[in-house]
Design an enzyme around this catalytic site. Structure first.
Site, PDB file in Angstrom:
ATOM      1  N   GLU A  33      46.663  34.197  56.402  1.00 47.81           N
ATOM      2  CA  GLU A  33      46.144  34.273  55.032  1.00 47.81           C
ATOM      3  C   GLU A  33      46.312  32.912  54.364  1.00 47.81           C
ATOM      4  O   GLU A  33      47.401  32.352  54.343  1.00 47.81           O
ATOM      5  CB  GLU A  33      46.882  35.372  54.254  1.00 47.81           C
ATOM      6  CG  GLU A  33      46.557  35.428  52.763  1.00 47.81           C
ATOM      7  CD  GLU A  33      45.068  35.524  52.450  1.00 47.81           C
ATOM      8  OE1 GLU A  33      44.412  36.452  52.948  1.00 47.81           O
ATOM      9  OE2 GLU A  33      44.549  34.650  51.718  1.00 47.81           O
ATOM     10  N   GLY A  38      46.329  40.468  49.961  1.00 48.47           N
ATOM     11  CA  GLY A  38      45.647  41.505  49.175  1.00 48.47           C
ATOM     12  C   GLY A  38      44.202  41.121  48.892  1.00 48.47           C
ATOM     13  O   GLY A  38      43.391  41.968  48.550  1.00 48.47           O
ATOM     14  N   CYS A  41      40.197  42.123  46.016  1.00 47.64           N
ATOM     15  CA  CYS A  41      40.346  43.378  45.270  1.00 47.64           C
ATOM     16  C   CYS A  41      41.652  43.385  44.480  1.00 47.64           C
ATOM     17  O   CYS A  41      41.679  43.640  43.285  1.00 47.64           O
ATOM     18  CB  CYS A  41      40.288  44.566  46.224  1.00 47.64           C
ATOM     19  SG  CYS A  41      40.433  46.136  45.381  1.00 47.64           S
ATOM     20  N   HIS A 439      34.755  75.039  34.590  1.00 45.40           N
ATOM     21  CA  HIS A 439      34.241  74.752  33.245  1.00 45.40           C
ATOM     22  C   HIS A 439      35.395  74.290  32.368  1.00 45.40           C
ATOM     23  O   HIS A 439      36.475  74.863  32.452  1.00 45.40           O
ATOM     24  CB  HIS A 439      33.601  76.013  32.657  1.00 45.40           C
ATOM     25  CG  HIS A 439      33.215  75.819  31.218  1.00 45.40           C
ATOM     26  ND1 HIS A 439      32.068  75.147  30.855  1.00 45.40           N
ATOM     27  CD2 HIS A 439      33.843  76.179  30.077  1.00 45.40           C
ATOM     28  CE1 HIS A 439      32.001  75.117  29.527  1.00 45.40           C
ATOM     29  NE2 HIS A 439      33.062  75.730  29.033  1.00 45.40           N
TER      30      HIS A 439
HETATM   31  C1  LIG Z   1      35.340  41.085  39.596  1.00 52.51           C
HETATM   32  C2  LIG Z   1      35.264  41.978  40.802  1.00 52.51           C
HETATM   33  C3  LIG Z   1      35.473  43.331  40.661  1.00 52.51           C
HETATM   34  C4  LIG Z   1      35.392  44.165  41.766  1.00 52.51           C
HETATM   35  N1  LIG Z   1      35.583  45.514  41.587  1.00 52.51           N
HETATM   36  C5  LIG Z   1      35.469  46.336  42.654  1.00 52.51           C
HETATM   37  C6  LIG Z   1      35.677  47.742  42.499  1.00 52.51           C
HETATM   38  O1  LIG Z   1      35.941  48.231  41.393  1.00 52.51           O
HETATM   39  N2  LIG Z   1      35.557  48.529  43.594  1.00 52.51           N
HETATM   40  C7  LIG Z   1      35.269  48.020  44.833  1.00 52.51           C
HETATM   41  O2  LIG Z   1      35.177  48.781  45.794  1.00 52.51           O
HETATM   42  N3  LIG Z   1      35.084  46.689  45.000  1.00 52.51           N
HETATM   43  C8  LIG Z   1      35.184  45.850  43.951  1.00 52.51           C
HETATM   44  N4  LIG Z   1      35.014  44.502  44.132  1.00 52.51           N
HETATM   45  C9  LIG Z   1      34.707  43.998  45.493  1.00 52.51           C
HETATM   46  C10 LIG Z   1      35.972  43.945  46.363  1.00 52.51           C
HETATM   47  O3  LIG Z   1      36.986  43.234  45.693  1.00 52.51           O
HETATM   48  C11 LIG Z   1      35.647  43.263  47.684  1.00 52.51           C
HETATM   49  O4  LIG Z   1      34.486  43.830  48.224  1.00 52.51           O
HETATM   50  C12 LIG Z   1      36.785  43.441  48.673  1.00 52.51           C
HETATM   51  O5  LIG Z   1      37.965  42.831  48.209  1.00 52.51           O
HETATM   52  C13 LIG Z   1      36.375  42.833  50.011  1.00 52.51           C
HETATM   53  O6  LIG Z   1      37.447  42.953  50.890  1.00 52.51           O
HETATM   54  P1  LIG Z   1      37.536  42.020  52.167  1.00 52.51           P
HETATM   55  O7  LIG Z   1      38.709  42.528  52.922  1.00 52.51           O
HETATM   56  O8  LIG Z   1      36.243  41.974  52.849  1.00 52.51           O
HETATM   57  O9  LIG Z   1      37.801  40.541  51.612  1.00 52.51           O
HETATM   58  P2  LIG Z   1      38.857  39.970  50.585  1.00 52.51           P
HETATM   59  O10 LIG Z   1      39.540  41.032  49.828  1.00 52.51           O
HETATM   60  O11 LIG Z   1      38.163  38.931  49.790  1.00 52.51           O
HETATM   61  O12 LIG Z   1      39.956  39.274  51.509  1.00 52.51           O
HETATM   62  C14 LIG Z   1      39.657  38.152  52.291  1.00 52.51           C
HETATM   63  C15 LIG Z   1      40.919  37.325  52.472  1.00 52.51           C
HETATM   64  O13 LIG Z   1      40.682  36.323  53.455  1.00 52.51           O
HETATM   65  C16 LIG Z   1      41.333  35.130  53.065  1.00 52.51           C
HETATM   66  N5  LIG Z   1      40.658  34.021  53.756  1.00 52.51           N
HETATM   67  C17 LIG Z   1      39.376  33.597  53.603  1.00 52.51           C
HETATM   68  N6  LIG Z   1      39.111  32.592  54.457  1.00 52.51           N
HETATM   69  C18 LIG Z   1      40.242  32.366  55.165  1.00 52.51           C
HETATM   70  C19 LIG Z   1      40.586  31.459  56.194  1.00 52.51           C
HETATM   71  N7  LIG Z   1      39.694  30.596  56.684  1.00 52.51           N
HETATM   72  N8  LIG Z   1      41.849  31.477  56.666  1.00 52.51           N
HETATM   73  C20 LIG Z   1      42.754  32.354  56.203  1.00 52.51           C
HETATM   74  N9  LIG Z   1      42.476  33.260  55.231  1.00 52.51           N
HETATM   75  C21 LIG Z   1      41.242  33.265  54.722  1.00 52.51           C
HETATM   76  C22 LIG Z   1      41.149  35.121  51.561  1.00 52.51           C
HETATM   77  O14 LIG Z   1      42.102  34.286  50.936  1.00 52.51           O
HETATM   78  C23 LIG Z   1      41.347  36.596  51.213  1.00 52.51           C
HETATM   79  O15 LIG Z   1      42.675  36.892  50.921  1.00 52.51           O
HETATM   80  C24 LIG Z   1      35.102  43.632  43.043  1.00 52.51           C
HETATM   81  C25 LIG Z   1      34.913  42.266  43.207  1.00 52.51           C
HETATM   82  C26 LIG Z   1      34.986  41.440  42.100  1.00 52.51           C
HETATM   83  C27 LIG Z   1      34.767  39.970  42.290  1.00 52.51           C
END
Ligand SMILES: Cc1cc2nc3c(=O)[nH]c(=O)nc-3n(C[C@H](O)[C@H](O)[C@H](O)COP(=O)(O)OP(=O)(O)OC[C@H]3O[C@@H](n4cnc5c(N)ncnc54)[C@H](O)[C@@H]3O)c2cc1C
Length: 466
Positions: A33, A38, A41, A439
């Protein structure tokens, strides 16, 4: 070179859970990471925004207290406490994932940026790691498009807006979809002036017309200015801070705001991952291409979550983990294509959505049945004085399978699960018509809407259902 049984890049919504399953199966796992455990999200997405949505709802309800016969004084915001509450929720969630990973036998958490060196190895700083299985879970970030003038003024994204320690006087939001609309209502309810600038002809244009239109009315009723069909968005320094040219079909051609939030979409974190060194294929937008089992074109490399372009939600990323674990460890053959997509828009009242819109269903060219009901005819909504919104269900007229639904109204994000579950059970809607719901709830009207479903002509779906 350190060798592992599996390497996971990214501790977002799929990586940590997969580490849990793989290590429990006896594998040595490296979880890499580069920033905050986390991912989006927990740190800059769902959790902080939904915590702010709750504060904004409290402020809104306090201002409406007299409607319910409750006497209050003037309502003011303590933004330091609002932020402290959001930070506490985020930190608590992040810390608990960190503790879980630290205590996970067989899991080595490595801090740093991972880059592929070969199909079976990555580099993190000076260290090289290799494994026969590599899982990409790198998520995405706010897209900053090359709008004219974008470098001439400071602009905010979801991450930097959450870190702001002041209330913007006038927040101009470029982008009228999920992220933009949630922030618009949050900051309006906190007391900021808010303007949304959207280049499509309507907000949240993926949804059916009457859903877009009703959401626009909900936001405008709270004093949020909305400019749609803004074909030529440009930024420049302005008298109040930033001037956003909108050149739209309606309204003034320029908005002067104190701050501008860019909420125009997300891009995958794949441009700095060294994918070319491993030969992993991406599409034109940088999303890792995967098959129905999340495998990339390179044997031994898989991609989960937002970076594969098959869902931009926490629950889709988590479901990718479930598919992965079931297929690798439980001998199952789960497929991405079996997923029925549901999601929420967490404005107030919230929108719960599942499956196809009416427009998408119509493109299938099969006869449809459609049922709608405005929230003015839902007792629970009337009793709560929250009658904005509607519910809508679309089904195949021959198979009687529900194809999609939208519930925009109080508890719409929860009530939609009744339909989501029926769709997952592949149950014909006739099975639900005689259910006896509780209801007074919003869900109790689902059987009524199903009983009243009507065949619709090709133009239906664009007319407001109120
Ligand atoms: C403002 C906002 C509100 C949202 N609200 C919702 C909601 O209410 N409900 C919902 O379902 N979704 C919501 N989402 C979307 C949701 O947050 C994402 O779809 C979700 O977090 C994606 O999960 P992921 O595991 O794919 O990636 P992420 O949670 O983005 O995790 C990816 C991780 O990889 C790490 N990383 C990236 N590149 C590298 C690398 N080269 N080397 C090491 N580490 C790396 C990053 O630092 C990050 O920690 C929201 C998004 C935003 C921006």
């Amino acid at each position: 070179m350190s060798r592992f049984d599996a390497i996971i890049i990214g501790a977002g919504q799929a990586g940590p859970s997969l580490a849990g399953r793989l290590t429990a199966a006896g594998m040595a796992v490296a979880l890499i990471e580069r920033h905050l455990v986390g991912g989006t999200c927990v740190n800059t997405g769902c959790m902080p925004t939904k915590t702010l949505v709750a504060s904004a709802y409290a402020a809104h309800l306090a201002r409406r207290a007299a409607d319910f016969g409750v006497v209050t004084g003037p309502v003011t915001m303590d933004m330091a406490r609002v932020r402290a509450r959001a930070n506490a929720v985020v930190e608590n969630a992040r810390t608990s994932v960190e503790r879980w990973l630290q205590a996970m036998p067989g899991c080595t958490v490595i801090r740093g940026h991972a880059r592929f060196e070969a199909p079976d190895s990555v580099r993190v700083g000076d260290d090289r790691l290799s494994a026969p299985r590599i899982f990409i879970n790198v998520g995405g970030r706010a897209d900053v498009p090359p709008l004219p003038g974008v470098d001439s003024v400071p602009h905010l994204t979801n991450s930097s807006l959450l870190a702001l320690d002041r209330l913007p006087a006038h927040l101009v939001i470029v982008g009228g979809s999920y992220v933009g609309l949630e922030f618009a209502q949050i900051y309006r309810r906190f007391g900021a002036q808010v303007t949304i600038v959207e280049k499509q002809s309507r907000l949240i244009a993926k949804e059916d017309d009457e859903i877009s239109q009703t959401i626009r009315e909900i936001l405008e009723r709270e004093g949020i200015a909305v400019h749609t069909s803004a074909e030529c968005i440009a930024l420049a320094p302005g008298s109040a801070g930033v001037a956003v040219s909108v050149s739209c079909a309606q309204g003034p051609p320029k908005v002067d705001g104190s701050d501008v939030l860019l909420a125009v979409g997300r891009r995958p974190n794949t441009d700095d991952l060294g994918l070319e060194r491993a030969g992993v294929a991406t599409d034109a937008r940088g999303f890792v291409q995967v098959d129905d089992s999340l495998a990339t074109n390179v044997p031994g490399v898989w991609a989960m979550g937002e970076c594969n372009g098959h869902g931009a939600f926490t629950h889709t990323a988590y479901n990718d983990f479930e598919i992965m674990a079931a297929n690798l460890l439980d001998g199952e053959r789960r497929k991405l294509s079996a997923r029925i997509l549901g999601y929420g828009l967490f404005i107030d009242p919230p929108l719960g959505r599942v499956g196809l819109t009416e427009r998408q269903a119509r493109e299938r060219g099969r006869p449809l049945l459609v049922g709608t009901r405005p929230m003015t005819r839902v007792n629970r909504a009337v009793e709560k004085s929250e009658t904005q919104g509607l519910m809508k269900i679309v089904a195949d007229a021959e198979t009687r399978q529900i194809l999609g639904a939208a519930i925009l109204g109080p508890g719409g994000d929860e009530a939609i699960h009744g339909i989501l579950d029926a769709m997952n059970a592949r149950t014909p809607f006739t099975e639900l018509e005689w259910a006896v719901p509780i209801h007074p709830t919003v869900s109790e009207l689902i059987p009524t809407v199903l009983r009243d479903m009507k065949p619709t002509g090709p133009t239906s779906g664009s007319a407001p259902a109120r």
